[in-house]
Design an enzyme around this catalytic site. Structure first.
Site, PDB file in Angstrom:
ATOM      1  N   ASP A 235       0.838  -1.210   0.000  1.00 39.47           N
ATOM      2  CA  ASP A 235       0.000   0.000   0.000  1.00 39.47           C
ATOM      3  C   ASP A 235       0.868   1.254   0.000  1.00 39.47           C
ATOM      4  OD1 ASP A 235      -2.252  -1.670   0.153  1.00 39.47           O
ATOM      5  OD2 ASP A 235      -1.973  -1.847   2.322  1.00 39.47           O
TER       6      ASP A 235
ATOM      7  N   HIS B 209      -5.258  -3.456   5.530  1.00 37.68           N
ATOM      8  CA  HIS B 209      -4.887  -3.754   4.142  1.00 37.68           C
ATOM      9  C   HIS B 209      -6.100  -4.304   3.395  1.00 37.68           C
ATOM     10  CE1 HIS B 209      -2.694  -5.129   0.660  1.00 37.68           C
ATOM     11  NE2 HIS B 209      -3.143  -6.351   0.855  1.00 37.68           N
TER      12      HIS B 209
HETATM   13  N1  LIG Z   1      -0.412  -8.517   1.809  1.00 41.69           N
HETATM   14  C1  LIG Z   1      -0.589  -8.182   0.551  1.00 41.69           C
HETATM   15  O1  LIG Z   1      -0.402  -6.995   0.200  1.00 41.69           O
HETATM   16  C2  LIG Z   1      -0.980  -9.193  -0.510  1.00 41.69           C
HETATM   17  C3  LIG Z   1      -0.937  -8.811  -1.851  1.00 41.69           C
HETATM   18  C4  LIG Z   1      -1.269  -9.740  -2.811  1.00 41.69           C
HETATM   19  C5  LIG Z   1      -1.664 -11.016  -2.432  1.00 41.69           C
HETATM   20  N2  LIG Z   1      -1.721 -11.362  -1.121  1.00 41.69           N
HETATM   21  C6  LIG Z   1      -2.103 -12.720  -0.706  1.00 41.69           C
HETATM   22  O2  LIG Z   1      -0.967 -13.567  -0.856  1.00 41.69           O
HETATM   23  C7  LIG Z   1      -1.404 -14.913  -1.049  1.00 41.69           C
HETATM   24  C8  LIG Z   1      -0.648 -15.595  -2.180  1.00 41.69           C
HETATM   25  O3  LIG Z   1      -0.957 -15.006  -3.430  1.00 41.69           O
HETATM   26  P1  LIG Z   1      -0.345 -15.602  -4.785  1.00 41.69           P
HETATM   27  O4  LIG Z   1      -0.809 -14.720  -5.895  1.00 41.69           O
HETATM   28  O5  LIG Z   1       1.104 -15.871  -4.631  1.00 41.69           O
HETATM   29  O6  LIG Z   1      -1.114 -17.003  -4.850  1.00 41.69           O
HETATM   30  P2  LIG Z   1      -0.664 -18.346  -5.602  1.00 41.69           P
HETATM   31  O7  LIG Z   1      -1.860 -19.229  -5.653  1.00 41.69           O
HETATM   32  O8  LIG Z   1       0.049 -18.053  -6.870  1.00 41.69           O
HETATM   33  O9  LIG Z   1       0.404 -18.975  -4.598  1.00 41.69           O
HETATM   34  C9  LIG Z   1       0.060 -19.433  -3.345  1.00 41.69           C
HETATM   35  C10 LIG Z   1       1.021 -20.545  -2.989  1.00 41.69           C
HETATM   36  O10 LIG Z   1       0.714 -20.959  -1.677  1.00 41.69           O
HETATM   37  C11 LIG Z   1       0.835 -22.365  -1.641  1.00 41.69           C
HETATM   38  N3  LIG Z   1       0.080 -22.867  -0.496  1.00 41.69           N
HETATM   39  C12 LIG Z   1      -1.263 -22.982  -0.329  1.00 41.69           C
HETATM   40  N4  LIG Z   1      -1.538 -23.515   0.882  1.00 41.69           N
HETATM   41  C13 LIG Z   1      -0.342 -23.720   1.482  1.00 41.69           C
HETATM   42  C14 LIG Z   1       0.032 -24.259   2.735  1.00 41.69           C
HETATM   43  N5  LIG Z   1      -0.885 -24.688   3.611  1.00 41.69           N
HETATM   44  N6  LIG Z   1       1.347 -24.316   3.046  1.00 41.69           N
HETATM   45  C15 LIG Z   1       2.283 -23.885   2.160  1.00 41.69           C
HETATM   46  N7  LIG Z   1       1.986 -23.385   0.949  1.00 41.69           N
HETATM   47  C16 LIG Z   1       0.690 -23.309   0.626  1.00 41.69           C
HETATM   48  C17 LIG Z   1       0.301 -22.837  -2.976  1.00 41.69           C
HETATM   49  O11 LIG Z   1       0.745 -24.149  -3.292  1.00 41.69           O
HETATM   50  C18 LIG Z   1       0.887 -21.774  -3.916  1.00 41.69           C
HETATM   51  O12 LIG Z   1       2.156 -22.147  -4.407  1.00 41.69           O
HETATM   52  C19 LIG Z   1      -2.904 -14.853  -1.316  1.00 41.69           C
HETATM   53  O13 LIG Z   1      -3.542 -15.261  -0.132  1.00 41.69           O
HETATM   54  C20 LIG Z   1      -3.151 -13.390  -1.582  1.00 41.69           C
HETATM   55  O14 LIG Z   1      -4.457 -13.007  -1.232  1.00 41.69           O
HETATM   56  C21 LIG Z   1      -1.362 -10.473  -0.145  1.00 41.69           C
END
Ligand SMILES: NC(=O)c1ccc[n+]([C@@H]2O[C@H](COP(=O)([O-])OP(=O)(O)OC[C@H]3O[C@@H](n4cnc5c(N)ncnc54)[C@H](O)[C@@H]3O)[C@@H](O)[C@H]2O)c1
Length: 318
Positions: free
Chosen positions: A151, A178
């Site tokens: 952000d 967030h």
């Molecule tokens: N804080 C922020 O600003 C912000 C910004 C964008 C996304 N996010 C969040 O980050 C997360 C990941 O997003 P992404 O685009 O990389 O998703 P993605 O689906 O590409 O990757 C997620 C990964 O997590 C793994 N995973 C799922 N459950 C798991 C577990 N129990 N243990 C270990 N690994 C596990 C999956 O296998 C996958 O490789 C989402 O929850 C998203 O909402 C946060």
């Protein structure tokens, strides 16, 4: 995404912070195979402060690790699967644990919509983790952070586009949480305090809902990953700088905060000074104008609900 500064040698053993521990900085990424996890791991492999990188995912951790391990920087990279000791080995002795695991948003979804499948929104996940740690008797509020850096990164980029300035010189404090209206940019404390009217409304709206631009443009393929990886890597770098003794390292982050506890809001993002033990000092929001006070009031209402949702989730799923 959130981060924890480990204080445990094994998961539940407190570790003395020795000089040698400072020199060797193991960082663990949980969810390293994902859209955020892969570029985040790449940026950490390029960070000379990281001496050991442990990459865990329910799928693909070892593959990402093998790939990154060929990059000619000194850190060692090891990948882990969820087999017998995979997770415990990935976490053992780790200084910082970054958790970008979860399911990203699809078009039309708010971050709150993710909750039931994912429980992955910073506003609720940090309370969830704190409740789980409390139940296990290992909660240290100084070492758990919701990463709201994206952000702040967006705010400095978007304001620079409007003002035609260099974004690296723009500092816009962003407080609250967030998720949509809980993201409160304090333009009055930026280098452009006089932005007003429609220009201000548009800028604030873009900062609050900038993530939606990415979700829409990716058209079903997820949410921000590359910019989030950069933001996560910047936050990790700040944690490492502070852990390695640098003073005055300040990052906005969502933490267990005294600022609005009297209003029932136990977690809040504001500028936080980091130190070797995690949170060193939580800065107050500071002087805000009437417009920002209204944003803040709206944010607190939503934050309270988001936090309660996290706490209730743990109660219902002990
Ligand atoms: N804080 C922020 O600003 C912000 C910004 C964008 C996304 N996010 C969040 O980050 C997360 C990941 O997003 P992404 O685009 O990389 O998703 P993605 O689906 O590409 O990757 C997620 C990964 O997590 C793994 N995973 C799922 N459950 C798991 C577990 N129990 N243990 C270990 N690994 C596990 C999956 O296998 C996958 O490789 C989402 O929850 C998203 O909402 C946060």
């Amino acid at each position: 995404m959130f981060a924890a500064r480990q204080s445990f040698n094994s998961l539940f053993q407190k570790r003395a912070f020795s000089a040698s521990a400072r020199a060797a900085s193991k960082v663990t990424v949980l969810g390293a195979g994902g859209g955020i996890g892969q570029p985040l791991s790449l940026l950490l492999k390029l960070n000379p402060r990281v001496t050991e990188l442990a990459l865990y995912d329910i799928r693909g951790g070892p593959g990402v690790a093998a790939d990154l391990s060929h990059i000619n920087t000194n850190s060692t990279v090891t990948g882990y699967n969820p087999d017998a000791a995979g997770l415990a080995d990935a976490l053992k002795g780790s200084e910082i644990i970054l958790i970008p695991a979860g399911v990203p948003r699809k078009p039309g979804m708010t971050r709150d919509d993710l909750f039931n499948t994912n429980a992955s929104i910073v506003n609720s996940t940090v309370p969830i983790v704190s409740e789980v740690y409390k139940a296990r008797g290992v909660y240290n509020p100084k070492r758990l952070f919701g990463v709201t850096t994206l952000d702040v990164v967006r705010a400095s980029r978007f304001i620079s586009q409007v003002q035609k300035t260099d974004p690296s010189n723009e500092k816009v404090p962003v407080v609250g949480g967030h998720s949509g209206v809980t993201i409160v940019p304090l333009l009055s404390q930026s280098g452009h305090p006089s932005i007003a009217g429609e220009a201000r409304d548009a800028l604030v709206n873009r900062i609050q809902f900038g993530g939606d631009e990415v979700v829409k443009a990716k058209d079903g393929a997820g949410s921000a990953t590359l910019s989030m990886a950069m933001a996560g890597a910047r936050f990790a770098e700040s944690l490492l700088r502070a852990a390695q003794g640098e003073k005055g390292v300040i990052e906005p982050t969502f933490v267990d905060s005294p600022l609005y506890k009297d209003q029932g809001v136990d977690f809040f993002a504001s500028r936080v000074e980091l130190g070797p033990n995690g949170v060193e000092k939580i800065h107050p929001v500071g002087q805000v104008n009437e417009y920002e006070q209204k944003l803040l009031d709206a944010a607190l209402v939503d934050l309270k609900k988001n936090i309660q949702k996290g706490v209730d989730f743990v109660k219902a799923n002990p």
